[in-house]
Design an enzyme around this catalytic site. Sequence first.
Site, PDB file in Angstrom:
ATOM      1  N   GLY A   1       0.833  -1.193   0.000  1.00 32.79           N
ATOM      2  CA  GLY A   1       0.000   0.000   0.000  1.00 32.79           C
ATOM      3  C   GLY A   1       0.866   1.241   0.000  1.00 32.79           C
ATOM      4  O   GLY A   1       2.016   1.206   0.459  1.00 32.79           O
TER       5      GLY A   1
ATOM      6  N   GLN B   1       2.547   9.960   1.599  1.00 32.84           N
ATOM      7  CA  GLN B   1       3.869   9.324   1.684  1.00 32.84           C
ATOM      8  C   GLN B   1       4.803   9.755   0.554  1.00 32.84           C
ATOM      9  O   GLN B   1       5.999   9.503   0.621  1.00 32.84           O
ATOM     10  CB  GLN B   1       3.735   7.798   1.675  1.00 32.84           C
ATOM     11  CG  GLN B   1       3.047   7.257   2.926  1.00 32.84           C
ATOM     12  CD  GLN B   1       2.981   5.745   2.872  1.00 32.84           C
ATOM     13  OE1 GLN B   1       2.034   5.183   2.319  1.00 32.84           O
ATOM     14  NE2 GLN B   1       3.975   5.082   3.426  1.00 32.84           N
TER      15      GLN B   1
ATOM     16  N   CYS C   1       5.420  -0.236   7.358  1.00 33.59           N
ATOM     17  CA  CYS C   1       5.050   0.947   6.580  1.00 33.59           C
ATOM     18  C   CYS C   1       6.269   1.408   5.802  1.00 33.59           C
ATOM     19  O   CYS C   1       7.367   1.439   6.357  1.00 33.59           O
ATOM     20  CB  CYS C   1       4.580   2.049   7.530  1.00 33.59           C
ATOM     21  SG  CYS C   1       4.080   3.559   6.685  1.00 33.59           S
ATOM     22  N   LEU C   2       6.076   1.767   4.536  1.00 34.83           N
ATOM     23  CA  LEU C   2       7.209   2.197   3.717  1.00 34.83           C
ATOM     24  C   LEU C   2       7.812   3.499   4.238  1.00 34.83           C
ATOM     25  O   LEU C   2       8.949   3.820   3.925  1.00 34.83           O
ATOM     26  CB  LEU C   2       6.787   2.340   2.249  1.00 34.83           C
ATOM     27  CG  LEU C   2       6.301   1.038   1.593  1.00 34.83           C
ATOM     28  CD1 LEU C   2       5.883   1.282   0.147  1.00 34.83           C
ATOM     29  CD2 LEU C   2       7.359  -0.054   1.673  1.00 34.83           C
TER      30      LEU C   2
ATOM     31  N   HIS D   1      -5.003   0.947   7.135  1.00 38.72           N
ATOM     32  CA  HIS D   1      -3.675   1.542   7.334  1.00 38.72           C
ATOM     33  C   HIS D   1      -3.478   2.719   6.358  1.00 38.72           C
ATOM     34  O   HIS D   1      -3.023   3.796   6.757  1.00 38.72           O
ATOM     35  CB  HIS D   1      -2.611   0.451   7.118  1.00 38.72           C
ATOM     36  CG  HIS D   1      -1.190   0.918   7.157  1.00 38.72           C
ATOM     37  ND1 HIS D   1      -0.277   0.429   8.072  1.00 38.72           N
ATOM     38  CD2 HIS D   1      -0.495   1.793   6.376  1.00 38.72           C
ATOM     39  CE1 HIS D   1       0.898   1.010   7.855  1.00 38.72           C
ATOM     40  NE2 HIS D   1       0.787   1.841   6.829  1.00 38.72           N
ATOM     41  N   GLU D   2      -3.834   2.509   5.087  1.00 43.44           N
ATOM     42  CA  GLU D   2      -3.654   3.576   4.091  1.00 43.44           C
ATOM     43  C   GLU D   2      -4.584   4.749   4.366  1.00 43.44           C
ATOM     44  O   GLU D   2      -4.207   5.911   4.191  1.00 43.44           O
ATOM     45  CB  GLU D   2      -3.864   3.041   2.668  1.00 43.44           C
ATOM     46  CG  GLU D   2      -2.905   1.936   2.244  1.00 43.44           C
ATOM     47  CD  GLU D   2      -1.457   2.220   2.584  1.00 43.44           C
ATOM     48  OE1 GLU D   2      -1.017   3.378   2.490  1.00 43.44           O
ATOM     49  OE2 GLU D   2      -0.746   1.270   2.973  1.00 43.44           O
TER      50      GLU D   2
ATOM     51  N   HIS E   1      -3.232   7.103   6.875  1.00 44.80           N
ATOM     52  CA  HIS E   1      -2.242   8.047   6.337  1.00 44.80           C
ATOM     53  C   HIS E   1      -2.922   9.339   5.865  1.00 44.80           C
ATOM     54  O   HIS E   1      -2.333  10.417   5.948  1.00 44.80           O
ATOM     55  CB  HIS E   1      -1.505   7.429   5.139  1.00 44.80           C
ATOM     56  CG  HIS E   1      -0.337   6.560   5.513  1.00 44.80           C
ATOM     57  ND1 HIS E   1       0.751   7.029   6.211  1.00 44.80           N
ATOM     58  CD2 HIS E   1      -0.076   5.254   5.251  1.00 44.80           C
ATOM     59  CE1 HIS E   1       1.630   6.037   6.369  1.00 44.80           C
ATOM     60  NE2 HIS E   1       1.158   4.951   5.800  1.00 44.80           N
TER      61      HIS E   1
HETATM   62 NI    NI Z   1       2.069   3.067   5.748  1.00 47.64          NI
END
Ligand code: NI
Length: 184
Positions: A59, A64, A107-108, A149-150, A153
């Site tokens: 994701g 991000q 998470c990236l 989760h996304e 963000h």
């Molecule tokens: Ni994330």
Amino acid sequence: MSEFDFLSGIDDVPPTPILIAPQPVLREVAREVRPEDIAFIRDQLPGMFSAMYKAPGIGLAAPQVGLGMRFALVDVAEEDAPREPMLLINPEIVTEAEQMAAREEGCLSLPNQYAEVVRPESIRVRYRNLAGETIERDASGLLATCIQHEMDHLDGILFVDHLSTLKRNIIMRRLAKEQKLGRR
Ligand code: NI
């Protein structure tokens, strides 16, 4: 023409750089996507999908990559299975299950950091696609976790915010240390 035609050549597309916490934009509430944003978003998608697949991640939300807009990419397909790309524009949770489930998240924007997060096991989500159509779909398991989760963000929330202050501080300190050492 499919929404994701560009994915056939995605391996050659330069990945959009992903911002790492504690970048301030990761803490901002993103604004609604408007119809006049769609052309811009379409242009961002190849670089964003490339970044998500190269990471590899399942994701990636617009904040991000420094875009304060309410959209996110998701693809929870197994690595050797056909891709299942999703683009969620202005997503909203319609209903969520009372039953909760714990799942390990990463998470990236917090590379190499993982922790168990408890969230509703299944959800019904409503969002728009590039054509402006409203789509509703049920999600459970990994997909439900990933979408929630996304969506967090888009409100400036990171998965560590669901943990105790102690655990969150440990992770954020570890991340800062690793970033200082130049690890990814
Ligand atoms: Ni994330």
